[in-house]
Every structure is written in structure tokens, then in C-alpha cells.
Motif scaffolding. Structure first.
Motif, PDB file in Angstrom:
ATOM      1  N   ARG A  35     -40.561  -9.481 -14.168  1.00  0.00           N
ATOM      2  CA  ARG A  35     -41.430  -9.378 -12.995  1.00  0.00           C
ATOM      3  C   ARG A  35     -41.349 -10.643 -12.147  1.00  0.00           C
ATOM      4  NH1 ARG A  35     -44.872 -10.904 -10.093  1.00  0.00           N
ATOM      5  NH2 ARG A  35     -45.093 -12.717 -11.436  1.00  0.00           N
ATOM      6  N   ASP A  70     -47.521  -7.181  -8.019  1.00  0.00           N
ATOM      7  CA  ASP A  70     -47.561  -6.176  -9.085  1.00  0.00           C
ATOM      8  C   ASP A  70     -46.693  -5.010  -8.631  1.00  0.00           C
ATOM      9  OD1 ASP A  70     -48.148  -3.979 -10.721  1.00  0.00           O
ATOM     10  OD2 ASP A  70     -50.207  -4.634 -11.057  1.00  0.00           O
ATOM     11  N   PRO A  71     -45.531  -4.807  -9.257  1.00  0.00           N
ATOM     12  CA  PRO A  71     -44.607  -3.762  -8.795  1.00  0.00           C
ATOM     13  C   PRO A  71     -45.250  -2.368  -8.765  1.00  0.00           C
ATOM     14  CG  PRO A  71     -43.538  -5.173 -10.409  1.00  0.00           C
ATOM     15  CD  PRO A  71     -44.995  -5.517 -10.436  1.00  0.00           C
ATOM     16  N   GLU A  72     -46.147  -2.096  -9.720  1.00  0.00           N
ATOM     17  CA  GLU A  72     -46.783  -0.768  -9.767  1.00  0.00           C
ATOM     18  C   GLU A  72     -47.592  -0.494  -8.505  1.00  0.00           C
ATOM     19  OE1 GLU A  72     -47.526   1.200 -12.933  1.00  0.00           O
ATOM     20  OE2 GLU A  72     -46.576  -0.096 -14.425  1.00  0.00           O
ATOM     21  N   ILE A  73     -48.260  -1.542  -7.994  1.00  0.00           N
ATOM     22  CA  ILE A  73     -49.079  -1.391  -6.781  1.00  0.00           C
ATOM     23  C   ILE A  73     -48.187  -1.386  -5.540  1.00  0.00           C
ATOM     24  CG2 ILE A  73     -50.913  -2.415  -5.383  1.00  0.00           C
ATOM     25  CD1 ILE A  73     -52.056  -3.627  -7.973  1.00  0.00           C
ATOM     26  N   ALA A  75     -45.086  -0.660  -5.159  1.00  0.00           N
ATOM     27  CA  ALA A  75     -44.227   0.532  -5.076  1.00  0.00           C
ATOM     28  C   ALA A  75     -44.945   1.713  -4.413  1.00  0.00           C
ATOM     29  CB  ALA A  75     -43.751   0.931  -6.469  1.00  0.00           C
ATOM     30  N   ARG A  76     -46.281   1.697  -4.452  1.00  0.00           N
ATOM     31  CA  ARG A  76     -47.053   2.805  -3.870  1.00  0.00           C
ATOM     32  C   ARG A  76     -47.535   2.526  -2.443  1.00  0.00           C
ATOM     33  NH1 ARG A  76     -49.584   2.605  -9.057  1.00  0.00           N
ATOM     34  NH2 ARG A  76     -51.496   1.801  -8.113  1.00  0.00           N
ATOM     35  N   GLN A 106     -40.024  -0.287  -6.145  1.00  0.00           N
ATOM     36  CA  GLN A 106     -39.716   1.060  -6.655  1.00  0.00           C
ATOM     37  C   GLN A 106     -38.472   1.038  -7.544  1.00  0.00           C
ATOM     38  OE1 GLN A 106     -39.414   3.030  -2.868  1.00  0.00           O
ATOM     39  NE2 GLN A 106     -41.633   3.273  -2.637  1.00  0.00           N
ATOM     40  N   LEU A 109     -39.272  -0.585 -10.906  1.00  0.00           N
ATOM     41  CA  LEU A 109     -39.953   0.344 -11.818  1.00  0.00           C
ATOM     42  C   LEU A 109     -38.967   1.343 -12.419  1.00  0.00           C
ATOM     43  CD1 LEU A 109     -43.271   1.071  -9.887  1.00  0.00           C
ATOM     44  CD2 LEU A 109     -43.022  -0.257 -11.991  1.00  0.00           C
ATOM     45  N   GLU A 110     -38.046   1.815 -11.597  1.00  0.00           N
ATOM     46  CA  GLU A 110     -37.025   2.755 -12.092  1.00  0.00           C
ATOM     47  C   GLU A 110     -36.188   2.092 -13.187  1.00  0.00           C
ATOM     48  OE1 GLU A 110     -34.796   3.750  -8.590  1.00  0.00           O
ATOM     49  OE2 GLU A 110     -36.511   4.759  -7.639  1.00  0.00           O
ATOM     50  N   ARG A 112     -37.106  -0.440 -15.077  1.00  0.00           N
ATOM     51  CA  ARG A 112     -37.933  -0.663 -16.272  1.00  0.00           C
ATOM     52  C   ARG A 112     -38.008   0.608 -17.106  1.00  0.00           C
ATOM     53  NH1 ARG A 112     -44.292  -2.026 -15.951  1.00  0.00           N
ATOM     54  NH2 ARG A 112     -44.293   0.180 -15.379  1.00  0.00           N
ATOM     55  N   GLU A 113     -38.132   1.734 -16.412  1.00  0.00           N
ATOM     56  CA  GLU A 113     -38.188   3.026 -17.112  1.00  0.00           C
ATOM     57  C   GLU A 113     -36.864   3.286 -17.839  1.00  0.00           C
ATOM     58  OE1 GLU A 113     -38.971   7.678 -16.013  1.00  0.00           O
ATOM     59  OE2 GLU A 113     -39.837   6.171 -14.696  1.00  0.00           O
TER      60      GLU A 113
END
Length: 202
Positions: A35, A70-73, A75-76, A106, A109-110, A112-113
Motif C-alpha cells: 500500500r 486507502d485503495p478500497e475507498i 477505488a470507489r 482499482q 485492488l485487482e 491484491r485479489e
């Protein structure tokens, strides 16, 4: 006659206290956190066409505006968020750079998944371009360091292929220097040996 900041440090950090602190504590330190690496890549993207000291002065404001990176935030983020950011004087108000940061989150996150399913971790992937270990350069003067290398060209190409923007070879080399993939502290700088020791090559 040389004074302490030129004889004991890399010449590029001058006398600005913020720049000196960054040089003395952050620049060149090997960073392995995925991160944190993404955050630094975003900041280097924002730097495109500007001086790094400009980003340093705005860093806390940028960090706050982007929800602590925060990538999760991030990305949205939608157009409402883009408009909010474009109106925020604390950051570099470039729609293209803002969009690049959102898209980068985004992609992060991809990746990381994918890593959770046996793919490559973002940090491991980036570090693979230098064989997983820092490159220690022998330059006595920071001006001898290149602006791009074979490794930064390869990393820039791979980042662009994945969809990242504002990551040309020169920006990527600055990123590699900052996160310790390359130890480009000049050999006369007290940090060269310290950073080398951090990398396990003391």
C-alpha cells in the motif's frame, strides 16, 4: 569551503528543512509494503512536471483529500469525488492525475485479489524489476545518477500495460530511488552507508 549540508548530504536537498528531513529519514529506505508503494507511486505521478518539494509541501493535504490513500475507498471514487478534489487547493488539481490515482487504486485492488489467489503481490512484482534487492550505486555526486535506467524503462512499460498512468521511465526511476530499490545517495552522503546497511549490505 563546504558547509555541513553539502559535505554530509546529497546536494539536491539544499537547505529546506522539509527536504532535509525527507532526505535524512525517507529517501532511499527500502519500502516493501504494497500500500505504501502504491501511495508513493501516486505521489510521483502527481509530481509529473513539478518539483518534488511541491509535492512534499502538499503531501499531508493530498493524503487527507484521498482518504489516507486507502485503495478500497479511492477505488470507489465517482465524479462527485473528482469534483471535490478539483476544488481542493491542498492537492495538484489535475483531472488526469486524479483519474490516474483512482484507476491505480482499482488496479492495486485487482492485483491484491490475484495475489490472494496465487498471483504476484504488488510489492513483490515491483521489486522483481531489481531482482528483489536494492541496487547500490557508486556515485560520488548525485548529478552522476541517471534519470532513467533499463529497469525503470521495463517497470514503466509493465505498469502502463496494467493500466497505470503518469508512470514514464523518468518518474518510475525517481520512484525507485525514493523507495530504496536503488540506493542513489551519493557515496559522500552519510545516508549511503545507512541505507546500504538497512538493505542487509552494511
Amino acid at each position: 569551503m563546504t558547509d555541513s549540508h553539502t559535505s554530509g548530504r546529497c546536494g539536491w536537498c539544499g537547505t529546506d528543512p522539509l527536504y532535509i528531513a525527507y532526505h535524512d529519514t525517507e529517501w532511499g529506505v527500502p519500502e516493501r509494503d504494497s500500500r505504501a508503494l502504491w501511495e508513493k507511486l501516486v505521489l510521483d505521478g502527481f509530481q509529473a512536471g513539478l518539483a518534488w518539494i511541491t509535492i512534499l509541501r502538499k503531501r499531508e493535504g493530498i493524503r487527507d483529500a484521498f482518504d489516507g490513500f486507502d485503495p478500497e475507498i479511492v477505488a470507489r471514487y465517482d465524479e462527485t469525488d473528482v469534483q471535490r478534489l478539483l476544488g481542493d487547493a491542498r492537492i495538484i488539481r489535475s483531472r488526469a492525475k486524479i483519474n490516474a490515482a483512482i484507476r491505480g487504486a482499482q488496479i492495486w485492488l485487482e492485483m491484491r485479489e490475484q495475489a490472494q489467489n496465487g498471483g504476484e503481490d504488488f510489492s513483490e512484482w515491483l521489486w522483481s524489476f531489481v531482482g528483489g534487492e536494492p541496487i547500490h550505486t557508486p556515485f560520488a555526486d548525485y548529478r552522476q545518477a541517471p534519470t532513467q535506467t533499463e529497469q525503470s524503462v521495463a517497470m514503466a512499460k509493465a505498469l502502463k500495460k496494467r493500466g497505470f498512468n503518469f508512470c514514464g521511465p523518468v518518474i518510475v526511476y525517481a520512484f525507485m530511488q525514493a523507495v530504496g530499490m536503488v540506493n542513489d545517495h551519493q557515496t559522500t552522503c552519510f545516508r549511503h552507508a545507512q541505507v546500504r546497511a538497512m538493505a542487509g549490505h552494511g
